[in-house]
Every structure is written in C-alpha cells, then in structure tokens.
Design an enzyme around this catalytic site. Sequence first.
Site, PDB file in Angstrom:
ATOM      1  N   ASP A  90     -32.968  -5.878   6.330  1.00  0.00           N
ATOM      2  CA  ASP A  90     -32.803  -7.024   5.439  1.00  0.00           C
ATOM      3  C   ASP A  90     -34.130  -7.354   4.768  1.00  0.00           C
ATOM      4  O   ASP A  90     -35.201  -7.274   5.381  1.00  0.00           O
ATOM      5  CB  ASP A  90     -32.331  -8.257   6.227  1.00  0.00           C
ATOM      6  CG  ASP A  90     -30.952  -8.056   6.827  1.00  0.00           C
ATOM      7  OD1 ASP A  90     -30.145  -7.353   6.191  1.00  0.00           O
ATOM      8  OD2 ASP A  90     -30.695  -8.581   7.922  1.00  0.00           O
ATOM      9  N   GLU A 144     -38.263 -11.746  13.333  1.00  0.00           N
ATOM     10  CA  GLU A 144     -39.183 -11.290  12.296  1.00  0.00           C
ATOM     11  C   GLU A 144     -40.311 -10.415  12.823  1.00  0.00           C
ATOM     12  O   GLU A 144     -41.088  -9.873  12.038  1.00  0.00           O
ATOM     13  CB  GLU A 144     -39.781 -12.500  11.556  1.00  0.00           C
ATOM     14  CG  GLU A 144     -38.758 -13.403  10.896  1.00  0.00           C
ATOM     15  CD  GLU A 144     -37.882 -12.669   9.893  1.00  0.00           C
ATOM     16  OE1 GLU A 144     -38.370 -11.712   9.260  1.00  0.00           O
ATOM     17  OE2 GLU A 144     -36.690 -13.034   9.759  1.00  0.00           O
ATOM     18  N   ASP A 149     -32.358 -18.352   9.537  1.00  0.00           N
ATOM     19  CA  ASP A 149     -31.117 -17.615   9.340  1.00  0.00           C
ATOM     20  C   ASP A 149     -30.542 -17.926   7.963  1.00  0.00           C
ATOM     21  O   ASP A 149     -30.448 -19.088   7.561  1.00  0.00           O
ATOM     22  CB  ASP A 149     -30.123 -18.028  10.430  1.00  0.00           C
ATOM     23  CG  ASP A 149     -28.731 -17.510  10.190  1.00  0.00           C
ATOM     24  OD1 ASP A 149     -28.556 -16.279  10.261  1.00  0.00           O
ATOM     25  OD2 ASP A 149     -27.820 -18.316   9.936  1.00  0.00           O
TER      26      ASP A 149
END
Length: 347
Positions: free
Chosen positions: A76, A106, A131
């Site tokens: 992502d 992360e 999120d």
Amino acid sequence: VKTGVLRDLREKMFNKIVTLDEFIIRSEKENPSSSGSFSRLLRDIGIAAKIVNREVNKAGLVNILGVEGSTNSTGDDVQKLDIFANEKFIETLSYSGEVCGIASEENQEFIPVKSNDTSKAQYVVVMDPLDGSSNIDVNVSVGTIFGVYKRKSPDNGPCKSEDFLQKGTEMVAAGYVLYGTSTLLVYTTGNGVNGFTLDPSIGEFCLSHRNIQMPKAGNYYSVNQGYYLKFDLEMRRYIDHCSDLNYRLRYIGSMVSDIHRIMFQGGIFLYPNTRKYPKGKLRLLYECYPMAFLIEQAGGTAMTCKLERVMEMEIHSLHQTSSIAMGSRDMVRDMKEFVEKYGTVIK
C-alpha cells in the site's frame, strides 16, 4: 455492585461529565491488584490520539496530505499522515515509560523502547497508526487501531519478538480512535466496551457510550464489492444473499469507520481472501486481533473466511495477514452456513 449503580444514578441525575482519565482511574480503584502502570498507558494513548486528531483536522493547511512516496509491507502507498501519526504515537508511548516495545504496521520490525524505566515496563503496544489514511485527501473518516499485550520476556532486559507474537486471546486491551465529524475513542480491557467522545471545548475525551452492545443482526454489509469476481464461490454466494435481502452495502475503505457503523447499527464486515492474497490482506496483529477483541466484547462474532476464530489464530510474523468476517452474531452465523455449504473448509 450497589455502589456502582448508585454512582451511575448520581451521574445521570446531575448530568456529570466523566472524562477518560477519570474513568480509567475509577476502573483502577475497582481492581485492587492494579499497579497504575496500565492506566497510565491508556491515558498516554488518549494523549497521542488528541495530537493526531489535531493534525488530521488541519491536514490541508500544513501540507501533510498526499502520498509520501514509499510503500508498506503489503504494497500500500504510504501517506504523509501515516508517517506523522506513526511518529507521534511512538514518541508519546516511548516517553511514557510504561511500554518496553512498540510494533507498528508502518515499520518492518518492532521498536524496543529504551529508557531508564524500561526494566519496569510490562507492556507492548501494537498499532495501525492511521487506518484508511488515503481517505484524508477527500475528507473521509480515518482511524487508529491499537492493542496492548503484557510482555512475556524477562523484565530485566529489552523486549523480544515473543512479546508481540501472542495470540489475540492474550491481548489485555484493544481499541480504536475514529477521526470523523466527532472524534471517538472506543476501547475494551476484556470487561465490556466503552466509547469516549472528544470535547474540543475542554480538550478531553468524555464518556459518551457506556457498555456498548451491538445488535444481533442488522441491515448493513461492508465489503469491497469491486473485487467480487476475485472472491471464492462461497463469498460470492453470501454477498448475493445480502443483496437479495436488500441489505445496504456500505464500504468506506477505512476499517475503523466501517466497523464503527456496524458496532452501533448492526451488520457484517467482510475482507475475504482473493487470488492475489490467498491468505487475506488485513494484518492479523495490528487490525484483526484488536477489532476482533472489541467485536466479541460487544456481543458480536469474529472469524476468518475459513471459519477459524480470529482471536485463537496462531501468529508467526509481525506482518502476517488474514481474511476476516466480523460483526453481528446472526449475520456472521449466516455467512458461516454459506461457507459450509459452498466452500471447502480446512479443518
């Protein structure tokens, strides 16, 4: 029990505001074995949430919108606000002296917390700091997910991977913060779920939703239906079933926002496995475990799309992923029946 009932009645009569700090301290007093360390940790999470909330609300003014330029462990795009939220939570929790380590979605590895009090710190925190952060660019709600474990390693040294690789059933607290039209912190310590709304006029989270219990059924289903053709047959059949019953499809793309709706209005949240992600895409440690803990404490059910209870799943790596189906008890039961009828369940 009688004392607690009388206290609640007095609060209702005089419309007394109960802050998060007051609620935590009161809960601590009701537990004679409490040392106060865990209570301070929860308060620190509340402080970090206030800092992130402030930046989320002025993101467009301080140039922290958009993509940062890198990707995380599952591919992502990392947003600028992801980095900011991650740094602020790590910074706040590190200074608290109550945690010996932090694992974040992360970061590839867990972060040992070094301080003079590390030897006394009994807890580790796992988190998804922001999120649904891509929603910030279009002013849609985002959130923070967190979970707390008691360390397994000796407290006279640094934390180890075994402190984080614990099943959901070992979690001592979990919660989420929803940054939306109002900012809410919802958490559980295994004794029910309570929600606190941030009052900006006094800068405090105040008790607004006591002992949350989700409906046994609902009219909502939440799934990224754009991947419909990539789901297994049993999931497609169940989604068709929801459509046939005229359930309302709601999918925001922020797990916190989607689960929050279901928590109060009833429904089911689905994130099935696909051909590209045969084991599912959501992170077990940072997203599935904490949300499953909350859902179960609110009277709901949380399982994988292979019908394994999420909280009992074995975890082998920090960024292990899973499919998930969670929400109102009756709706998850119906989903289970479709999997048993149309799918091959691995026993």
